[in-house]
Write a protein that holds these residues in place. Structure first.
Motif, PDB file in Angstrom:
ATOM      1  N   ARG A  90      -6.632 -10.482   0.446  1.00  0.00           N
ATOM      2  CA  ARG A  90      -6.723 -10.566   1.946  1.00  0.00           C
ATOM      3  C   ARG A  90      -5.497  -9.510   2.534  1.00  0.00           C
ATOM      4  O   ARG A  90      -5.835  -9.096   3.661  1.00  0.00           O
ATOM      5  CB  ARG A  90      -6.273 -12.019   2.300  1.00  0.00           C
ATOM      6  CG  ARG A  90      -7.415 -12.707   2.004  1.00  0.00           C
ATOM      7  CD  ARG A  90      -7.166 -14.338   2.440  1.00  0.00           C
ATOM      8  NE  ARG A  90      -6.456 -15.157   1.555  1.00  0.00           N
ATOM      9  CZ  ARG A  90      -6.872 -15.778   0.394  1.00  0.00           C
ATOM     10  NH1 ARG A  90      -8.170 -15.555   0.157  1.00  0.00           N
ATOM     11  NH2 ARG A  90      -6.272 -16.416  -0.372  1.00  0.00           N
ATOM     12  N   LYS A  91      -4.505  -9.087   1.839  1.00  0.00           N
ATOM     13  CA  LYS A  91      -3.609  -8.386   2.551  1.00  0.00           C
ATOM     14  C   LYS A  91      -3.642  -6.785   2.134  1.00  0.00           C
ATOM     15  O   LYS A  91      -3.168  -6.122   2.724  1.00  0.00           O
ATOM     16  CB  LYS A  91      -1.922  -8.791   2.279  1.00  0.00           C
ATOM     17  CG  LYS A  91      -1.678 -10.002   3.024  1.00  0.00           C
ATOM     18  CD  LYS A  91      -0.309 -10.370   2.720  1.00  0.00           C
ATOM     19  CE  LYS A  91       0.246 -11.578   3.513  1.00  0.00           C
ATOM     20  NZ  LYS A  91       1.481 -11.903   3.454  1.00  0.00           N
ATOM     21  N   THR A  93      -4.321  -3.317   1.907  1.00  0.00           N
ATOM     22  CA  THR A  93      -4.498  -1.880   2.862  1.00  0.00           C
ATOM     23  C   THR A  93      -5.001  -0.789   2.226  1.00  0.00           C
ATOM     24  O   THR A  93      -5.587   0.200   2.717  1.00  0.00           O
ATOM     25  CB  THR A  93      -3.255  -1.685   3.677  1.00  0.00           C
ATOM     26  OG1 THR A  93      -2.396  -1.323   2.800  1.00  0.00           O
ATOM     27  CG2 THR A  93      -3.034  -2.734   4.664  1.00  0.00           C
ATOM     28  N   ARG A 119      -8.467  -5.858   6.108  1.00  0.00           N
ATOM     29  CA  ARG A 119      -7.252  -5.152   6.421  1.00  0.00           C
ATOM     30  C   ARG A 119      -7.316  -3.744   5.604  1.00  0.00           C
ATOM     31  O   ARG A 119      -6.265  -2.858   5.806  1.00  0.00           O
ATOM     32  CB  ARG A 119      -6.057  -5.590   5.911  1.00  0.00           C
ATOM     33  CG  ARG A 119      -5.732  -7.064   6.826  1.00  0.00           C
ATOM     34  CD  ARG A 119      -4.419  -7.537   6.442  1.00  0.00           C
ATOM     35  NE  ARG A 119      -3.917  -8.894   7.099  1.00  0.00           N
ATOM     36  CZ  ARG A 119      -2.926  -9.166   7.390  1.00  0.00           C
ATOM     37  NH1 ARG A 119      -1.993  -8.621   6.838  1.00  0.00           N
ATOM     38  NH2 ARG A 119      -2.876 -10.560   7.950  1.00  0.00           N
ATOM     39  N   THR A 121      -7.321  -0.047   4.997  1.00  0.00           N
ATOM     40  CA  THR A 121      -7.560   1.155   5.600  1.00  0.00           C
ATOM     41  C   THR A 121      -7.624   2.418   4.551  1.00  0.00           C
ATOM     42  O   THR A 121      -7.767   3.506   5.350  1.00  0.00           O
ATOM     43  CB  THR A 121      -5.990   1.516   6.412  1.00  0.00           C
ATOM     44  OG1 THR A 121      -4.888   1.299   5.376  1.00  0.00           O
ATOM     45  CG2 THR A 121      -5.845   0.275   7.299  1.00  0.00           C
ATOM     46  N   ARG A 144     -15.944  -0.019   9.611  1.00  0.00           N
ATOM     47  CA  ARG A 144     -14.852  -0.221   9.778  1.00  0.00           C
ATOM     48  C   ARG A 144     -13.931   1.056   9.942  1.00  0.00           C
ATOM     49  O   ARG A 144     -14.413   2.069   9.722  1.00  0.00           O
ATOM     50  CB  ARG A 144     -14.152  -1.292   8.482  1.00  0.00           C
ATOM     51  CG  ARG A 144     -14.794  -2.645   8.621  1.00  0.00           C
ATOM     52  CD  ARG A 144     -14.225  -3.522   7.502  1.00  0.00           C
ATOM     53  NE  ARG A 144     -14.902  -4.561   7.467  1.00  0.00           N
ATOM     54  CZ  ARG A 144     -15.001  -5.271   6.280  1.00  0.00           C
ATOM     55  NH1 ARG A 144     -14.320  -4.723   5.299  1.00  0.00           N
ATOM     56  NH2 ARG A 144     -15.758  -6.239   6.148  1.00  0.00           N
TER      57      ARG A 144
END
Length: 159
Positions: A90-91, A93, A119, A121, A144
């Motif tokens: 979930r975290k 990036t 999340r 990127t 996204r």
């Protein structure tokens, strides 16, 4: 040794085939010595580097303790052929999957972007055997902020 402050763990180039069993040096096979118990001690871990091994999946139960910790996961040049399990981080990036045999079947078999952590990127899927951009373009309008980066990596791969 207190490993509670460890933020980066590099297990690259070790020939690891799985994160289950006694991969991290457990000798008894008891629950207390299971890999998830060992990784659970790494309370500050944010960056796991496991590139150039022989891992086949990110859906290993061992990764459960890392789902809410890891910000960066590097698993390039392994044998991963599916995104199964990646949505649990979930975290996350930054995800490096380059050099894995994902191929075009990956894009057709599941909602590709929907399987990625919200999340995320940065995503590198270069050298994964993708041969056409139409599969990437047909995401049903789901896009996204990293979609441009993904397409750039794919175009670079095809040139």
């Amino acid at each position: 040794v207190d490993v509670g402050n460890l933020k980066v763990l590099d297990l690259s180039f070790n020939g690891l085939e799985t994160m289950d069993g006694d991969v991290l040096g457990e000798s008894t096979g008891t629950t207390a010595n299971a890999p998830h118990a060992v990784l659970g001690d790494l309370v500050s871990l944010q960056d796991l580097r496991m590139n150039d091994n022989k891992l086949k999946t990110l859906a290993s139960p061992t990764f459960v303790v890392l789902w809410d910790k890891l910000v960066e996961l590097r698993v390039q040049n392994n044998l991963i052929d599916s995104l199964a399990g990646v949505e649990k981080f979930r975290k996350l990036t930054s995800l490096r999957l380059d050099g894995n045999p994902l191929g075009n079947a990956l894009l057709r078999s599941q909602p590709f972007l929907e399987a990625l952590p919200l999340r995320l990127t940065r995503l590198n899927i270069s050298r994964c055997g993708l041969t056409c951009l139409s599969d990437v373009a047909n995401f049903g309008g789901v896009c996204r902020c990293y979609c441009v980066f993904v397409l750039f990596q794919l175009v670079t791969n095809l040139i």
